[in-house]
Write an enzyme that holds these catalytic residues in place. Structure first.
Site, PDB file in Angstrom:
ATOM      1  N   ASP A 231      -0.181   5.057   0.948  1.00 14.35           N
ATOM      2  CA  ASP A 231      -0.402   6.044   2.008  1.00 14.35           C
ATOM      3  C   ASP A 231      -0.312   5.410   3.392  1.00 14.35           C
ATOM      4  OD1 ASP A 231      -1.261   8.551   0.445  1.00 14.35           O
ATOM      5  OD2 ASP A 231      -2.523   6.985  -0.409  1.00 14.35           O
TER       6      ASP A 231
ATOM      7  N   ASP B  88       0.866  -1.171   0.000  1.00  9.59           N
ATOM      8  CA  ASP B  88       0.000   0.000   0.000  1.00  9.59           C
ATOM      9  C   ASP B  88       0.909   1.229   0.000  1.00  9.59           C
ATOM     10  OD1 ASP B  88      -2.346   1.662   0.526  1.00  9.59           O
ATOM     11  OD2 ASP B  88      -1.593   1.797   2.572  1.00  9.59           O
TER      12      ASP B  88
END
Length: 282
Positions: A83, A81
């Site tokens: 963020d 991922d």
């Protein structure tokens, strides 16, 4: 099944980690180059696991029980991922700050990451609040606020040296994933596309939204391209929208994650950097 216990905590004295180690009654304890401890042939009963995890949390130590002998060579892909995982910020929150709406957008982001809101619906709401913002604000966020998470460079260098493919799959935006792909030499990226007209954000995304299902499908697609099972993937994330792709992985890593994610992950790095996964895998 023989289990190992890996203990690591930046700045934590060795004596404290050794005290936690002996709660698991290891046959041997080895100090790793990263100053982590590998405890071999531990008694990973529910009572022992609970005692170790409780003591580790108080001491700000990450404690991982893992099958003995697992190494990076067991894997072909690292999927991350973006963020609050590969980078320290939530890009949409920082973009919203340019509109004076960070608090409002951050509240929605947090609820979505805890799994309290549907991700796609929450993203649509948040992006709509950005309508009219100059697209140049994205560059400001990238230059002024985007920072890699601790240990990211070390982790990426090690997985590349081991021959693993890298994938950045994000519910964020291609403006940032494209730049990180170039900067870090990543193999694959996938994210949402912000619509821009006349130099300003329209408050909409182009095409489908990269939600939990799409993240999982992306990991599956890349593994299919590589000709490997998804169990050959390490997947790293922090929010509820990462759980489905973490669920198909051979090793799931929760990084500074929400409680619902930590509870379901194989590895929880609450205090160590992203390079903590290297100690876990020998």
């Amino acid at each position: 099944m023989t289990m190992n216990l890996v203990l690591q905590g930046p700045g934590v004295p060795a004596a404290i980690m050794e005290g936690i180690a002996w709660l698991a009654h290891p046959a041997r304890v080895t100090v790793l180059p990263s100053q982590a401890l590998r405890c071999e042939e531990v008694a990973a009963t529910p009572d022992v696991v609970e005692a170790v995890q409780a003591a580790a949390l108080v001491a700000r130590v990450d404690a991982t029980f893992i099958e003995a002998g697992r190494t990076l060579a067991d894997f072909s892909l690292v999927a991350m991922d973006m963020d609050s995982t590969l980078i320290t910020i939530e890009c949409i929150d920082e973009i919203a700050d340019m509109q004076g709406l960070k608090a409002q957008v951050s509240e929605i982001t947090e609820s979505a990451m805890r799994g309290e809101l549907d991700f796609a619906a929450s993203l649509t709401r948040r992006v709509a609040l950005l309508a009219g913002l100059e697209a140049s604000s994205l560059e400001r966020v990238c230059e002024e606020r985007l920072r890699l998470s601790p240990g990211a460079d070390t982790m990426l260098a090690a997985v590349k040296a081991a021959g693993l493919t890298t994938l950045l799959v994000s519910g964020g935006f291609t403006f940032f994933t494209d730049r990180l792909k170039t900067r870090l030499g990543l193999d694959y990226t996938h994210a949402n596309v912000l619509e821009v007209e006349d130099g300003r954000l329209t408050g909409r995304v182009i095409g489908g939204i990269v939600d939990a299902e799409e993240k999982m499908r992306t990991v599956e697609r890349v593994c299919a391209e590589l000709g490997v099972d998804t169990r050959r993937a390490i997947v790293m994330g922090d929010g509820a929208n990462d759980l489905k792709m973490m669920g198909v992985a051979g090793l799931s890593v929760a990084f500074r994650a929400k409680p619902v994610v930590r509870a379901q992950a194989d590895v929880a790095l609450n205090f160590s950097g992203l390079d903590g996964v290297l100690a876990v895998l020998g």
